[in-house]
Design a protein around this motif. Structure first.
Motif, mmCIF file in Angstrom:
data_model
loop_
_atom_site.group_PDB
_atom_site.id
_atom_site.type_symbol
_atom_site.label_atom_id
_atom_site.label_comp_id
_atom_site.label_asym_id
_atom_site.label_seq_id
_atom_site.Cartn_x
_atom_site.Cartn_y
_atom_site.Cartn_z
ATOM 1 N N MET A 1 0.824 -1.206 0.000
ATOM 2 C CA MET A 1 0.000 0.000 0.000
ATOM 3 C C MET A 1 0.860 1.260 0.000
ATOM 4 S SD MET A 1 -3.033 1.082 -0.164
ATOM 5 C CE MET A 1 -4.029 2.527 0.120
ATOM 6 N N THR A 2 1.949 1.225 0.786
ATOM 7 C CA THR A 2 2.855 2.375 0.835
ATOM 8 C C THR A 2 3.449 2.659 -0.530
ATOM 9 O OG1 THR A 2 3.406 1.908 3.141
ATOM 10 C CG2 THR A 2 4.927 3.305 1.914
ATOM 11 N N ARG A 3 3.838 1.595 -1.241
ATOM 12 C CA ARG A 3 4.419 1.761 -2.566
ATOM 13 C C ARG A 3 3.422 2.399 -3.528
ATOM 14 N NH1 ARG A 3 8.399 -0.338 -5.939
ATOM 15 N NH2 ARG A 3 7.728 -0.675 -8.087
ATOM 16 N N VAL A 4 2.162 1.965 -3.443
ATOM 17 C CA VAL A 4 1.124 2.499 -4.334
ATOM 18 C C VAL A 4 0.877 3.979 -4.059
ATOM 19 C CG1 VAL A 4 -1.296 2.347 -5.000
ATOM 20 C CG2 VAL A 4 0.029 0.252 -4.627
ATOM 21 N N VAL A 5 0.755 4.334 -2.775
ATOM 22 C CA VAL A 5 0.488 5.725 -2.410
ATOM 23 C C VAL A 5 1.643 6.628 -2.804
ATOM 24 C CG1 VAL A 5 0.108 7.304 -0.473
ATOM 25 C CG2 VAL A 5 -1.088 5.104 -0.537
ATOM 26 N N SER A 6 2.866 6.222 -2.462
ATOM 27 C CA SER A 6 4.021 7.063 -2.793
ATOM 28 C C SER A 6 4.195 7.168 -4.301
ATOM 29 C CB SER A 6 5.288 6.500 -2.144
ATOM 30 O OG SER A 6 5.559 5.190 -2.603
ATOM 31 N N GLY A 7 3.913 6.076 -5.034
ATOM 32 C CA GLY A 7 4.001 6.125 -6.491
ATOM 33 C C GLY A 7 2.976 7.065 -7.097
ATOM 34 N N ALA A 8 1.746 7.035 -6.572
ATOM 35 C CA ALA A 8 0.700 7.930 -7.073
ATOM 36 C C ALA A 8 1.042 9.388 -6.814
ATOM 37 C CB ALA A 8 -0.632 7.570 -6.425
ATOM 38 N N LEU A 9 1.559 9.665 -5.621
ATOM 39 C CA LEU A 9 1.961 11.038 -5.293
ATOM 40 C C LEU A 9 3.110 11.507 -6.180
ATOM 41 C CD1 LEU A 9 1.779 10.916 -1.381
ATOM 42 C CD2 LEU A 9 0.198 12.072 -2.932
ATOM 43 N N VAL A 226 24.716 -2.233 -2.722
ATOM 44 C CA VAL A 226 23.508 -1.686 -2.112
ATOM 45 C C VAL A 226 22.318 -2.059 -2.980
ATOM 46 C CG1 VAL A 226 24.733 0.241 -1.025
ATOM 47 C CG2 VAL A 226 23.708 0.542 -3.281
ATOM 48 N N LYS A 227 21.133 -2.145 -2.373
ATOM 49 C CA LYS A 227 19.928 -2.542 -3.103
ATOM 50 C C LYS A 227 19.287 -1.366 -3.825
ATOM 51 C CE LYS A 227 15.449 -4.865 -2.464
ATOM 52 N NZ LYS A 227 14.619 -3.817 -3.077
ATOM 53 N N ASP A 228 19.141 -0.236 -3.126
ATOM 54 C CA ASP A 228 18.544 0.974 -3.695
ATOM 55 C C ASP A 228 19.515 2.129 -3.545
ATOM 56 O OD1 ASP A 228 16.042 -0.230 -4.342
ATOM 57 O OD2 ASP A 228 15.460 -0.087 -2.232
ATOM 58 N N SER A 229 19.355 3.148 -4.408
ATOM 59 C CA SER A 229 20.241 4.302 -4.320
ATOM 60 C C SER A 229 20.009 5.095 -3.034
ATOM 61 C CB SER A 229 20.070 5.208 -5.544
ATOM 62 O OG SER A 229 18.732 5.673 -5.655
ATOM 63 N N SER A 230 18.796 5.015 -2.475
ATOM 64 C CA SER A 230 18.472 5.579 -1.164
ATOM 65 C C SER A 230 17.086 5.062 -0.783
ATOM 66 C CB SER A 230 18.497 7.117 -1.186
ATOM 67 O OG SER A 230 17.334 7.641 -1.798
ATOM 68 N N SER A 231 16.596 5.513 0.361
ATOM 69 C CA SER A 231 15.235 5.152 0.793
ATOM 70 C C SER A 231 14.329 6.371 0.796
ATOM 71 C CB SER A 231 15.292 4.527 2.194
ATOM 72 O OG SER A 231 15.884 5.417 3.125
ATOM 73 N N LEU A 232 14.639 7.356 -0.060
ATOM 74 C CA LEU A 232 13.906 8.619 -0.070
ATOM 75 C C LEU A 232 12.429 8.430 -0.390
ATOM 76 C CD1 LEU A 232 14.036 11.750 0.020
ATOM 77 C CD2 LEU A 232 14.487 11.679 -2.441
ATOM 78 N N GLY A 237 12.639 3.259 -3.557
ATOM 79 C CA GLY A 237 14.068 3.534 -3.530
ATOM 80 C C GLY A 237 14.369 5.020 -3.574
ATOM 81 N N GLY A 238 15.380 5.369 -4.351
ATOM 82 C CA GLY A 238 15.817 6.758 -4.390
ATOM 83 C C GLY A 238 15.491 7.446 -5.704
ATOM 84 N N ILE A 239 15.983 8.665 -5.836
ATOM 85 C CA ILE A 239 15.768 9.448 -7.050
ATOM 86 C C ILE A 239 16.380 8.752 -8.259
ATOM 87 C CG2 ILE A 239 16.433 11.579 -8.233
ATOM 88 C CD1 ILE A 239 14.122 11.962 -6.338
ATOM 89 N N LEU A 240 17.604 8.260 -8.119
ATOM 90 C CA LEU A 240 18.253 7.590 -9.238
ATOM 91 C C LEU A 240 17.482 6.364 -9.691
ATOM 92 C CD1 LEU A 240 22.030 7.790 -8.198
ATOM 93 C CD2 LEU A 240 20.760 9.295 -9.752
ATOM 94 N N ASP A 241 16.848 5.675 -8.746
ATOM 95 C CA ASP A 241 16.047 4.499 -9.100
ATOM 96 C C ASP A 241 14.841 4.874 -9.952
ATOM 97 O OD1 ASP A 241 17.648 2.650 -7.625
ATOM 98 O OD2 ASP A 241 16.712 3.376 -5.787
ATOM 99 N N ARG A 242 14.366 6.100 -9.822
ATOM 100 C CA ARG A 242 13.180 6.547 -10.562
ATOM 101 C C ARG A 242 13.524 7.176 -11.905
ATOM 102 N NH1 ARG A 242 9.880 3.668 -10.324
ATOM 103 N NH2 ARG A 242 11.536 2.383 -9.499
#
Length: 260
Positions: A1-9, A226-232, A237-242
């Motif tokens: 659910m957190t992933r969906v909400v943060s992705g939508a935002l 490391v798994k993700d560039s950050s946990s922002l 993950g992070g900005i670079l992951d997006r």
């Protein structure tokens, strides 16, 4: 659910900025994006045992962003200043460690990896408006999504097992098919002066470069263990992951729109 909400935002914020922000606000958001990305690169560099400081890496990246994204500022001046400034700083900070070349290169890297492509995104928006930029973003989003779903449904053969074991050749083909179809069809309205063969070719190039950009960033993370560039961004993950796919696709897209 957190992933969906943060992705939508995240999508809502990106759409709002691309379509409705003024040029100045958009440039400020781009600078913030570069700043966050530089911070993640510095963390990756330090995890790789390289001595890279945040501010000396950030300033050249912002100079390059401004040179590419804002007309009238020569890029060569920004690159020359970055080279000389970071070279002098690396020299002053060196204490005999065996990684001087790697540290100097890592300090200059954000200017090329973030400053140039994010500057290209700004320039595309100035050149072709929000539609031209959003077409690129939408193509990457559709390609990434269809790579994931196609790979889950029919993926069998790994694409780059040493870098990203879950990516498959079948997933990549799904990304090529749907991403290129999206660019070629929507581009008929948003880039009407571009002939269909060029739209198809450019769509294929955008998808290919997006995949390469994704794999390149995965390589940087795997090398730093490391798994993700950050946990922002929760669940993402992070900005670079997006933005990893855009970082390779945006410069070529800009060159084609500007010069072809």
């Amino acid at each position: 659910m957190t992933r969906v909400v943060s992705g939508a935002l995240l999508i809502a914020f990106a759409v709002g900025v691309v379509w409705f922000a003024s040029s100045v606000i958009f440039l400020i958001v781009a600078a913030a994006l570069v700043g966050l990305g530089v911070n993640e690169l510095v963390v990756l560099a330090r995890a790789s045992q390289l001595n890279v400081a945040f501010w000396p890496a950030l300033v050249p990246a912002l100079l390059v962003l401004g040179s590419v994204g804002a007309p009238g500022r020569p890029l060569e001046v920004a690159l020359m200043a970055a080279l000389i400034g970071l070279g002098l700083l690396t020299l002053a900070a060196w204490r005999g460690e065996p990684h001087a070349l790697a540290s100097a290169a890592a300090a200059l890297f954000p200017a090329l990896y973030l400053g140039l492509p994010v500057g290209a995104l700004v320039a595309v928006r100035d050149l072709r408006g929000p539609r031209g930029l959003f077409l690129l973003m939408l193509t990457i989003i559709v390609s990434d999504s269809m790579q994931y779903y196609t790979g889950r449904l029919v993926g069998r053969r790994p694409l780059a097992p040493a870098v990203s074991p879950k990516k498959t050749i079948e997933g990549a083909l799904g990304g090529f098919l749907f991403g290129t179809a999206l660019f070629a069809s929507v581009g008929a309205w948003w880039l009407p002066e571009m002939a269909l063969p060029l739209r198809i070719g450019l769509g294929l190039a955008i998808v290919a470069l997006g995949i390469a950009g994704d794999l390149f960033e995965s390589m940087l993370k795997r090398s730093a263990n490391v798994k993700d560039s950050s946990s922002l961004i929760p669940g993402h993950g992070g900005i670079l992951d997006r933005i990893d796919a855009l970082l390779f696709a945006a410069p070529v897209y800009y060159i084609v729109l500007r010069y072809v």
